[in-house]
Design an enzyme around this catalytic site. Sequence first.
Site, PDB file in Angstrom:
ATOM      1  N   PHE A   1      -4.803   6.600   9.168  1.00 54.45           N
ATOM      2  CA  PHE A   1      -3.425   7.262   9.096  1.00 54.45           C
ATOM      3  C   PHE A   1      -3.758   8.758   9.530  1.00 54.45           C
ATOM      4  O   PHE A   1      -5.065   9.288   9.727  1.00 54.45           O
ATOM      5  CB  PHE A   1      -3.051   7.356   7.817  1.00 54.45           C
TER       6      PHE A   1
ATOM      7  N   GLN B   1       9.514  17.413   4.855  1.00 54.33           N
ATOM      8  CA  GLN B   1       8.855  16.659   5.982  1.00 54.33           C
ATOM      9  C   GLN B   1      10.000  15.837   6.796  1.00 54.33           C
ATOM     10  O   GLN B   1      10.344  15.056   6.186  1.00 54.33           O
ATOM     11  CB  GLN B   1       7.764  15.725   5.519  1.00 54.33           C
TER      12      GLN B   1
ATOM     13  N   HIS C   1       9.446  13.012   9.108  1.00 54.34           N
ATOM     14  CA  HIS C   1       8.644  11.970   9.488  1.00 54.34           C
ATOM     15  C   HIS C   1       8.940  11.664  11.282  1.00 54.34           C
ATOM     16  O   HIS C   1       9.913  11.612  11.689  1.00 54.34           O
ATOM     17  CB  HIS C   1       8.860  10.550   8.838  1.00 54.34           C
TER      18      HIS C   1
ATOM     19  N   LEU D   1      12.719   4.316   8.505  1.00 53.14           N
ATOM     20  CA  LEU D   1      11.116   4.636   8.724  1.00 53.14           C
ATOM     21  C   LEU D   1      10.299   3.595   9.530  1.00 53.14           C
ATOM     22  O   LEU D   1      10.557   2.363   9.437  1.00 53.14           O
ATOM     23  CB  LEU D   1      10.413   4.472   7.416  1.00 53.14           C
TER      24      LEU D   1
ATOM     25  N   GLU E   1       3.617   5.005  10.177  1.00 51.86           N
ATOM     26  CA  GLU E   1       2.565   5.784  10.823  1.00 51.86           C
ATOM     27  C   GLU E   1       1.375   4.481  10.958  1.00 51.86           C
ATOM     28  O   GLU E   1       0.472   4.749  11.900  1.00 51.86           O
ATOM     29  CB  GLU E   1       2.096   6.714   9.862  1.00 51.86           C
TER      30      GLU E   1
ATOM     31  N   ARG F   1       1.860  14.871  10.304  1.00 48.88           N
ATOM     32  CA  ARG F   1       3.201  14.213  10.630  1.00 48.88           C
ATOM     33  C   ARG F   1       3.835  15.623  11.062  1.00 48.88           C
ATOM     34  O   ARG F   1       4.831  15.459  11.986  1.00 48.88           O
ATOM     35  CB  ARG F   1       3.878  14.078   9.383  1.00 48.88           C
TER      36      ARG F   1
ATOM     37  N   HIS G   1      12.288  12.833   5.635  1.00 48.94           N
ATOM     38  CA  HIS G   1      11.498  12.009   4.894  1.00 48.94           C
ATOM     39  C   HIS G   1      10.872  12.480   3.598  1.00 48.94           C
ATOM     40  O   HIS G   1      10.928  11.586   2.551  1.00 48.94           O
ATOM     41  CB  HIS G   1      10.228  11.587   5.837  1.00 48.94           C
TER      42      HIS G   1
ATOM     43  N   ARG H   1       2.676  17.048   3.761  1.00 46.53           N
ATOM     44  CA  ARG H   1       2.228  16.112   3.388  1.00 46.53           C
ATOM     45  C   ARG H   1       1.438  14.962   4.339  1.00 46.53           C
ATOM     46  O   ARG H   1       2.286  14.581   5.277  1.00 46.53           O
ATOM     47  CB  ARG H   1       3.072  15.211   2.348  1.00 46.53           C
TER      48      ARG H   1
END
Lengths: 255, 612
Positions: B123, B237, B239, B253, B256, B311, B377, B412
Amino acid sequence: MSDITVRIWRGDENGGEFKEYVVPAQEGEVVLDVVHRVQAGQAPDLAVRWNCKAGKCGSCSAEINGRPRLMCMTRMNSLPEGEPVTITPMKTFPIIRDLVTDVSFNFEKLKEVPALKPKPREKDGTYRMMQQDIERGQEFRKCIECFLCQDVCHVIRDHEENKENYAGPRLFIRYADLEMHPLDTNDRRKLLQEKAGLGMCNITKCCTEVCPEHIHITDNAIIPLKERVVDDRYDPIAWLGRKIFKRSSKTQASA
Amino acid sequence: MTESSVETHDYDVVIIGAGGAGLRAAIESVARGAKTALVCKSLLGKAHTVMAEGGLAAAMGNVWPEDNWKVHFRDTMRGGKMLNNWRMAELHAKEAPDRVYELEEWGALFDRTKDGLILQRDFGGHRYARLAHVGDRTGLELIRTLQQRAVAMGIDVFMELKIVKLIHDDSGAVAGALGFWRNSGEFVLFRGKSFVLASGGIGKSWKYTSNSWESSGDGHALALWAGADLIDMEFVQFHPTGMVWPLSVRGLLVTEGVRGDGGILKNSDGERFMFNYIPPMFAPDTADSVEEADKWYDDKNFRRPPELLPRDEVARSINSEVKAGRGTAHGGVYLDIASRRSPEYIRRRLPSMYHQFKELADVDITTTPMEVGPTCHYAMGGVRVDPDSTRATVDGLFAAGEVAGGMHGSNRLGGNSLSDLIVFGRRAGIGASERALGMTSTPKISEALVNDAISETLLPLTRSDAENPFSVQHDLQETMQDLVGIIRTHRELEEAIEKLEVLQDRVDKVGATGGRRFNSSWHTAVDLKSMITVSKACANSAILRKESRGGHTRDDFPKADPEFGKINHVVSFKNGAMSVTPAPLPVMPAELAVLFEDAPPVSNPTPKGGDK
C-alpha cells in the site's frame, strides 16, 4: 431524459398505501438515488434505511417490482423503461415505517449461534491455514447481512409461526462458516437440526437467486450442512446398519 | 417532560459508535468486568468500517521479514509529515500485530501466504507489504469478526439510537448521554461513569465523499460541546481514487489496493504522470523511471512506484492534471490495471472493485481503465486524547478511532485506519473500564439539563413550515466542497467562514415535517448540528495554518513551513464560542528521533506538470 414514476409504499404497522412520485430521470442512477430525490423534495419524512450506497453494508434492502433487491445496486436502466417502479418494504419482517422494517429477528437468531472455539496455536505461536482450506469460509463471510435471503425464504415469508424454530439462509451460511472453519472445535449439528430447523429448508434456491454477493447459499452451505447433520441417528441406511451390526455383535458376544 | 418519564439506563461504560473502534472497546470493557452499553446510529455491523477495502497495516513480517514496528512507526510519522503524536504512532506500530492475531483467533479468515500465514499486501507509503487483508473487503471481515465476538460475549447493544448530547455532573465530568431511538423518536438517557466516543468521521459535510450519511461528525461535535479539545481539524484526507462517473456514485471509494497490486495512473494523453510529482521528501525511496518502478512489485531492492506515494501526494497530483486540462471526459484520470494484470488476477485480488464497476458503471475493469478522482475520505483531526488511555481533556470522556486526533498527523497512510481502530479501541476499553471500576457510585446529573436537551432536539418538529433540512445540507456540502476542499486559499476560507455563519443560522431554524417515528427529515435536521460544528472547526483551523502539509494544501502557501511543523491547532468551545489556538507538538524522545536522522526534511511537491 423523460420523467420517472415511482410508487412507494407509505405506512406503518396499522396499514398504508402506495404513493406515486414523479421525478425527472437522470443518467446512471440507481433506485436509491431516485428515492433520495423524492425524499429531498416531495417527501422529507420518507423512512428509508441506507448507509454505504455501494452494495457493501446491506442496509437498503427492499422489494423492487416485487423482487427482493438492494436499492443501491439496482440501476434504473435495468428496469422496464417507461413503466412505474414499485418499491415496497421487505415482506417477511414487521413494518416500522414506509420502507423500514424491524429486522431484529435476524439479530436474535445470530445470538443463538455458538461461537468459534479455536484449537490451540502451533508450537511457533501461529495458526497455519492454507488458502484452499479457507476459500469456502471466505465465500460465506462475504455476507453483508442484507437479509434478502431471509426475506425471500418461503419457510418464514408465508409462515410467521415457523420463525420460532427456523433460523433461515443467512444463519445457515453463518453455521456453515463456523462448521467448516479450519480452527473450530465446536459441534453445532444438534442445534442445527433442532432449534435452527435446517430440515425445514426444502432447497428451492430462492435465497441463492436473490443474494447480492452471489454466495451459493444452497449448494455450498445448506446442502453440505444437511449432509453433516444426517449422521447415523437420522439416516435410515445407517440406522439399519446399526441394527444389523448390534445384532451381529450381540450374536458374536453370546457365541 | 421529566427525567422520570425518559427511558433510563445505568452503565459503567457507555460506548457511542459500533464500528471497529467501538466494538473493540466494548469487547475489552466487558472482558474487564465493566457493565457496558454499545450504542450505534445504524444497525449493528453497518458502520463505516464495513466499507474499508484494502487491509490493516501491521508489521508482522510474514512477507518481508525485514519489516518491524520501527519501520512501520517511521513510515507512519513521515506519511503524517511528522505532525503525528509520536506516542500514538509508537503504540500503534508496536501493538497492531497482536491485535491482528487476536482477530484471527476470533475467526477472521485473512488471505494466506503459501506457508499458511496471514498474507500482507503493498500500500502507499508503507515500505514493505504490510496489510493483512481479505481480497478487497477487509473492513467487512473486521467488523463481522468483532461483531460476532461481541454478540458471543452478550454485550448490550442499542441499535439505531442517535446520541444528541453529553451531560455533565456537578464536578464537570461527563456522566450522561441523551439520545433517541430513531425508530420511535422516544428519548433515552444513559447514566454512566465513562463514555467512549467511537463515532467515526466527518466526511458527509463534503459533496463528493466516500463516507455514508452516518459520518456527520457527531462525536467530534459532542466532545466539543462537552468542553473537550479537538486537534488538527484542518487536516482532511482526500483519497486520490474515488469513482467520478456515473454522477450518482461520484466519490465512491476505489481501493488503493488497485495500485498496490499493479495499477497505474494515466492522464488523457496516456502519460503515466506520477513521475512528474515526486516530492524531494520521498525522492530517495521512489523510482524515477518506469523500468525501475515495474521491477519493484517483485523485488523490494528497487524503489517504489510513484503511484504508491502517500495519499495526499497522489490526490494533489491528480487534481493538478485535471486542472491542467489533461483529465478524462468526466473530470478524473485513468486508473489502469487492465493492461497490467490478467483478468483472473484482477478478479481474485479485487473482487468487489470488479463488481462495483460492473454493476454501477458498466465498466469491466479487467479490460478497461477506471476513471477516478479525489474524494473526501478521512478526518485526521479529532478529539485530543492521552495516547495511552485515550482519555479526552474532559473527565469521564474517552475517544478512539477516526473521532480521535493525533495518531495520523497531517495525513493518514492507507491501512493505518483499521489497525488504529483495534489498537486504540482496545486501549479505550481499558481506560474507560479502569476509570469506571475505580468509582464507587454513579454520578448524578441534573434533570433540568436533560429536559433542556430534549426540548432543543424536538424544536425542528415544531417548525413544519420552516426550511427543509435537505436543502441546508446540500448548501453546506457545496460550501465545504468549493471552499474548504483539496486546495485552499485565504480568500476562499474567509468566504467559507462567512457562509458557515449564515448556514449556522439556517441550521438553527430548520424545520421537519411529519412525526417522530423514523423521520428522515428530523434525523437530518439533528445531524446538521454536528455537521455545521465540525465544518466550522475545520475552516477556522485551516485559515490559520499558513503552509501546505499533508491533508491541508494552501495555494497561497504552497510549501511546508518548519514553524508550523512544531504546532497542532487546538479547537475548543466555551460559552457558545469556538476558538482555535496553537499548541506545541509533544517532543519525541531521542531513541525514536534517531530513526529520522538521515531522512530528507518534510516537503510538499511543486507540481512540474501543473498549471501554476
